[in-house]
Design an enzyme around this catalytic site. Structure first.
Site, PDB file in Angstrom:
ATOM      1  N   SER A 228     -14.491 164.496 -21.687  1.00  0.00           N
ATOM      2  CA  SER A 228     -14.853 163.427 -20.766  1.00  0.00           C
ATOM      3  C   SER A 228     -16.210 162.819 -21.123  1.00  0.00           C
ATOM      4  CB  SER A 228     -14.817 163.977 -19.346  1.00  0.00           C
ATOM      5  OG  SER A 228     -14.608 162.928 -18.460  1.00  0.00           O
ATOM      6  N   LYS A 232     -17.512 161.628 -24.950  1.00  0.00           N
ATOM      7  CA  LYS A 232     -18.235 160.442 -25.438  1.00  0.00           C
ATOM      8  C   LYS A 232     -19.433 160.938 -26.255  1.00  0.00           C
ATOM      9  CE  LYS A 232     -17.693 158.574 -20.660  1.00  0.00           C
ATOM     10  NZ  LYS A 232     -16.324 158.212 -20.469  1.00  0.00           N
ATOM     11  N   TRP A 319      -7.215 156.914 -15.957  1.00  0.00           N
ATOM     12  CA  TRP A 319      -8.593 156.394 -15.879  1.00  0.00           C
ATOM     13  C   TRP A 319      -9.223 156.322 -17.278  1.00  0.00           C
ATOM     14  CZ3 TRP A 319     -11.293 153.593 -12.785  1.00  0.00           C
ATOM     15  CH2 TRP A 319     -12.680 153.671 -12.701  1.00  0.00           C
ATOM     16  N   HIS A 369      -6.680 165.214 -16.369  1.00  0.00           N
ATOM     17  CA  HIS A 369      -8.008 165.186 -16.975  1.00  0.00           C
ATOM     18  C   HIS A 369      -8.616 166.595 -17.006  1.00  0.00           C
ATOM     19  CE1 HIS A 369     -11.586 162.933 -18.080  1.00  0.00           C
ATOM     20  NE2 HIS A 369     -12.288 163.595 -17.173  1.00  0.00           N
TER      21      HIS A 369
END
Ligand code: GTR
Length: 393
Positions: A228, A232, A319, A369
């Protein structure tokens, strides 16, 4: 085996993306890669400042009977003597023991930050609980299946991202960025200066500094991983630092592997309004029109080439735009092809639970997720494949 198809063009997916311009491996390395890296610094994550000097390492504890005797665990504080007001990060390393009950030889290592403190990743009672974490001991252990990973002959190093910078708009005042900024806690952040993702990514690189000189670790076989927002971060660390020979993004979404030009799930406008501190301030100026940004995330994947990148998605994680994550990996293909390698090497988004890829790996697993045992299984398989190939070269 037939050769995989070359990467399709963005237009085949109705996308108009900034050009990779991967003319040749030589041109990419010498000219284009530095240009693209500078664009990501200027427009997305900010520039990582220099001048920190050498880190210092203080081994706080070592025990050779961790995980029921299967592992040696070290806790190491990593500090920057030139930034005395930053207390440093605490790295927790688990290394598989050999038959003699000690690490035997040098093994590869996965390096990743955790969300809630090292204690949250393990049930071991002697790993200190981070005072400002709200998460209980072992509560996130499912994301760190040490036995499973160590059983494959791979070590794991993790540290709490809050050690580097607490994750809130003013967190920088209590983290490395504030301690190192020219005007310290009065610093007025300018476009192009680093944000929290930049600082966390620098923390991953400090962890690599330690691991390179730990006698149990093979410094040529470091994989950087993150989930998540920390996915990044792993991509940005992997883009900057070639010591990470495998780069893994798990459900990293917007600002990670997902293409910013796809208005699916989280958008540039949404992420920069909720988490302005993650990026350099320039990035927020593209909120109303990401097509004005001179980069997109396929170029971030390309920055790691010719090193191996794996992008993991989850089908219920809309998302994070799983298909947009896939497309960034797929459309980075021309950079790999310039090196005579294959990227993802497929033509369309694969089915759920069907891993694909060559130098760019990809899967979309069932579920939501999270970072799961299934994901780790794929990442460790992929990393070993690349580390073995590199050893054979
Ligand atoms: C969400 C954020 C995502 C992702 C996620 C996470 O709230 O919108 O970009 O980073 O948090 O880190 O879990």
């Amino acid at each position: 085996m037939p050769s995989p198809p070359p990467a399709p063009s963005p237009a085949a997916f109705g996308l108009d993306l900034p050009a990779l311009d991967a003319r040749s491996a030589e041109h990419w390395q010498r000219v284009r890669r530095p240009e693209v890296l500078a664009l990501f610094e200027q427009h997305v994550y900010g520039r990582t400042p220099g001048g920190f000097g050498q880190p210092a390492f203080d081994v706080l504890a070592t025990r050779s009977d961790a995980l029921g005797g299967r592992a040696t665990r070290r806790l190491v504080r990593v500090t920057l003597p030139r930034v005395p007001d930053w207390p440093g990060l605490v790295l927790m390393l688990h290394v598989p023991n050999g038959p003699g009950g000690q690490p035997a030889g040098r093994v590869p290592c996965f390096v990743g930050l955790n969300f809630a403190g090292n204690h949250s990743a393990t049930n071991a009672a002697d790993v200190p609980i981070v005072a400002d974490s709200e998460v209980a001991r072992g509560a996130k252990a499912s994301r760190w299946p040490f036995d499973q990973i160590l059983g494959r002959g791979v070590a794991v190093a993790t540290a709490w991202y809050g050690d580097i910078e607490p994750d809130s708009p003013n967190g920088w005042r209590r983290g490395l960025r504030g301690a190192a900024a020219p005007q310290r806690h009065e610093h007025d952040w300018q476009p192009g200066e680093w944000g929290a993702i930049g600082a966390w990514a620098f923390g991953l690189r400090l962890m690599a500094d330690y691991l390179e000189q730990d006698p149990a670790i093979d410094p040529r076989r470091l994989a950087v991983i993150g989930h998540s927002r920390l996915g990044k971060t792993a991509l940005w660390a992997g883009a900057q630092d070639s010591r990470f020979t495998v780069v893994v993004s798990n459900d990293s979404g917007e600002g990670g592997a997902a293409l910013m030009r796809r208005p699916v799930g989280e958008t540039t406008a949404k992420i920069t309004s909720t988490f302005p501190h993650w990026f350099t301030s320039t990035y927020a100026t593209y909120g109303d029109d990401p097509s004005r940004c001179p980069v997109d995330q396929h170029m971030l994947v390309g920055l790691a080439a010719p090193r191996a990148v794996y992008i993991g998605s989850a089908i219920e994680d809309s998302w994070a735009d799983p298909e947009g994550e896939f497309l960034a990996g797929l459309l980075a293909g021309p950079v790999y092809e310039a090196f005579g390698l294959h990227g993802v090497g497929v033509e369309r988004w694969p089915a759920v639970d069907v891993p694909v890829g060559h130098h760019v790996g990809y899967h979309v697993r069932r579920g939501g997720h999270d970072l799961t045992a299934y994901d780790w299984q794929r990442y460790v398989d992929f990393a070993w494949r690349h580390w073995r190939d590199a050893a054979a070269d």
